[in-house]
Motif scaffolding. Structure first.
Motif, PDB file in Angstrom:
ATOM      1  N   ALA A   1      -2.801   7.951  -5.357  1.00  0.00           N
ATOM      2  CA  ALA A   1      -3.581   7.379  -4.787  1.00  0.00           C
ATOM      3  C   ALA A   1      -5.000   7.136  -5.423  1.00  0.00           C
ATOM      4  O   ALA A   1      -6.184   6.740  -5.300  1.00  0.00           O
ATOM      5  CB  ALA A   1      -3.763   7.161  -3.661  1.00  0.00           C
TER       6      ALA A   1
ATOM      7  N   GLY B   1       0.158  -1.328  -0.375  1.00  0.00           N
ATOM      8  CA  GLY B   1      -0.015   0.226   0.285  1.00  0.00           C
ATOM      9  C   GLY B   1       1.031   1.334   0.029  1.00  0.00           C
ATOM     10  O   GLY B   1       2.598   1.357   0.389  1.00  0.00           O
TER      11      GLY B   1
ATOM     12  N   ASN C   1      -5.858  14.643  -1.411  1.00  0.00           N
ATOM     13  CA  ASN C   1      -6.644  14.348   0.128  1.00  0.00           C
ATOM     14  C   ASN C   1      -6.164  15.091   0.914  1.00  0.00           C
ATOM     15  O   ASN C   1      -5.246  15.523   0.669  1.00  0.00           O
ATOM     16  CB  ASN C   1      -6.810  12.522   0.339  1.00  0.00           C
ATOM     17  CG  ASN C   1      -7.406  12.403   1.668  1.00  0.00           C
ATOM     18  OD1 ASN C   1      -8.098  13.278   2.049  1.00  0.00           O
ATOM     19  ND2 ASN C   1      -7.013  11.809   1.545  1.00  0.00           N
TER      20      ASN C   1
HETATM   21  C1  LIG Z   1      -5.791   6.053   1.311  1.00  0.00           C
HETATM   22  C2  LIG Z   1      -4.368   7.003   0.871  1.00  0.00           C
HETATM   23  C3  LIG Z   1      -3.738   6.397   0.013  1.00  0.00           C
HETATM   24  C4  LIG Z   1      -3.355   4.614   0.524  1.00  0.00           C
HETATM   25  O1  LIG Z   1      -3.043   4.136   1.595  1.00  0.00           O
HETATM   26  P1  LIG Z   1      -3.148   2.619   1.091  1.00  0.00           P
HETATM   27  O2  LIG Z   1      -1.695   2.006   2.031  1.00  0.00           O
HETATM   28  O3  LIG Z   1      -2.469   2.387  -0.235  1.00  0.00           O
HETATM   29  O4  LIG Z   1      -4.352   1.988   1.595  1.00  0.00           O
HETATM   30  C5  LIG Z   1      -2.085   7.007   0.026  1.00  0.00           C
HETATM   31  N1  LIG Z   1      -2.272   8.276  -0.005  1.00  0.00           N
HETATM   32  C6  LIG Z   1      -3.245   8.876   0.100  1.00  0.00           C
HETATM   33  C7  LIG Z   1      -3.854  10.669   0.300  1.00  0.00           C
HETATM   34  C8  LIG Z   1      -4.729   8.725   0.834  1.00  0.00           C
HETATM   35  O5  LIG Z   1      -5.876   9.104   0.614  1.00  0.00           O
END
Ligand SMILES: *Cc1c(COP(=O)(O)O)cnc(C)c1O
Length: 420
Positions: free
Chosen positions: A226, A108, A196
């Motif tokens: 992401a 991830g 985000n």
């Molecule tokens: C949800 C998210 C991720 C993804 O994280 P994982 O570890 O792959 O689940 C990465 N960056 C951002 C900004 C996120 O909001």
């Protein structure tokens, strides 16, 4: 007694989500009949695409027979059959010259963005001799900040929660949520696009300005894509490698978490172009690809065979169609939310190329005051913008990750409450 890493003591005590949880629990205890709808946390709600489920079932069967059993991988970087599809579908088809050998499959993007700091000099606050100067946007995905704090790449936090030595680049409605290029030297910049928490994107021209800046100043861009699958406007780049020259100044983090509902299944990948370098103490250039490969093969034995088969299936014809359907579903939620909230008189940003809506709080309320109003009057949980950084004050994040019924119910409650 072992000595601990004192840098951990500088971290703000995970204030945001625990505080949200505390307020929601207190409200629920006092109002047991309230049907609370959570539009706060950034987790998906819909099950995995059937193609991934089918492939993982089959992969479990593979593990049951000696002839098809898989043990350790030769290299933790990931199976060729997955990396070849990533290179082809996610990059080459978009005109990006990314080779399968430049892709590192992982569990991830959170762990990769954090662990990536292992290959850089740490423990030297920015501005001190040899310390890397790190730039983040404000508001920001907290992982970028906290992992740098843990590595000792910052000083202490002030009373507003800002860490000494970090360069904060404000993103507000006043600058169209476009972080300004730093006016001083930085070594690394985190860019999360689509963003985000704001849901904002950058045009090709604006991303090209970052690439130009990074190439001219020798900075490295850590590009977190992401949410790239949520981009709906055709002219918005999905990868930083769509910009010429980005291979010389950027790594890119991707994840199947939001794209394909893998938040609990865990798979993503990081792209490190060959030829991308950092400098050693003696001034020589060292390939980041080689360092990351060494790091991963020492500390990581790769992603489960079963999960990699699940990720591979997302690139089949059926898988691609199912992923599209999943994203279209959330983006229809986002569209309904944008329209409903706007009709209720709220100024809304985001929600067009990202599953997040970034609401301006009405009547100059603080983020927490609006959070409390939504909770007590509408039984809806959002995320206060101020929790993502001081420039998030006066905003609140809602996510489109929910069932259609919950989204519609939430909108009708807000409309009833805010109707003038
Ligand atoms: C949800 C998210 C991720 C993804 O994280 P994982 O570890 O792959 O689940 C990465 N960056 C951002 C900004 C996120 O909001």
């Amino acid at each position: 007694m072992p000595r601990i890493n004192d840098h951990f003591l500088k971290l703000k005590a995970g204030y945001l989500f625990p505080e949200i949880g505390r307020r929601v629990r207190a409200f629920a205890a006092a109002n047991p009949q309230a049907k609370i709808i959570k539009l706060g946390i950034g987790d998906v709600t819909e099950p995995l695409p059937p193609a991934a489920i089918e492939a993982m079932h089959k992969a479990v069967d593979d593990q049951s027979k000696r002839e098809t059993f898989r043990g350790y991988m030769d290299d933790s970087q990931g199976y060729d059959w997955l990396r070849d599809k990533i290179a082809r579908f996610d990059f080459q088809q978009r005109g990006c010259e990314i080779d399968a050998s430049e892709i590192f499959v992982s569990d991830g993007a959170k762990s990769d963005t954090g662990n990536f700091l292992d290959i850089f000099r740490s423990g030297h606050a920015p501005g001190s001799e040899g310390g890397n100067v790190i730039a983040v946007t404000d508001p920001v995905y907290p992982v970028y900040v906290d992992t740098n704090v843990m590595e000792g790449n910052t000083g202490a936090a002030n009373e507003r929660g800002e860490f000494d030595g970090l360069v904060y680049l404000p993103m507000t409605a006043d600058n169209d949520f476009t972080a300004p290029i730093p006016d001083k030297h930085v070594d690394m910049i985190y860019l999360c696009l689509p963003n985000n928490p704001t849901g904002a994107v950058l045009s090709r021209l604006d991303i090209a300005k970052w690439v130009d800046y990074a190439r001219q100043s020798g900075a490295l861009i850590l590009f977190d894509a992401a949410y790239e699958a949520y981009i709906t406007e055709p002219e918005i780049p999905h990868s930083i490698y769509e910009i010429p020259g980005a291979c010389e100044c950027a790594v890119e983090f991707r994840s199947y978490s939001k794209t394909a509902g893998f938040t609990g299944t865990r798979c993503g990948y990081t792209v490190i172009p060959k030829g991308l370098t950092g400098s050693a103490a003696n001034g020589s250039k060292v390939e980041l690809h080689q360092l990351w490969s060494r790091r991963q093969n020492t500390k990581f034995n790769g992603v489960s065979y079963i999960v990699q088969r699940g990720a591979e299936a997302l690139y089949s014809d059926a898988g691609r169609a199912q992923v599209r359907e999943l994203i279209d579903f959330y983006m229809e939620n986002a569209r309904l939310m944008r329209e409903g909230l706007t009709a209720a008189g709220i100024t809304v940003y985001g929600g067009v190329n990202a599953p997040y809506l970034w609401l301006r709080t009405p009547n100059q309320m603080t983020s927490w005051a609006f959070f409390d109003l939504l909770l007590t009057d509408c039984h809806i949980v959002g995320t206060p913008g101020s929790g993502f950084g001081k420039s998030g004050e006066g905003y609140l994040r809602l996510s489109a990750f929910n069932s259609r019924a919950n989204v519609e119910e939430a909108l009708s409650r807000i409309a009833r409450r805010l109707k003038v």
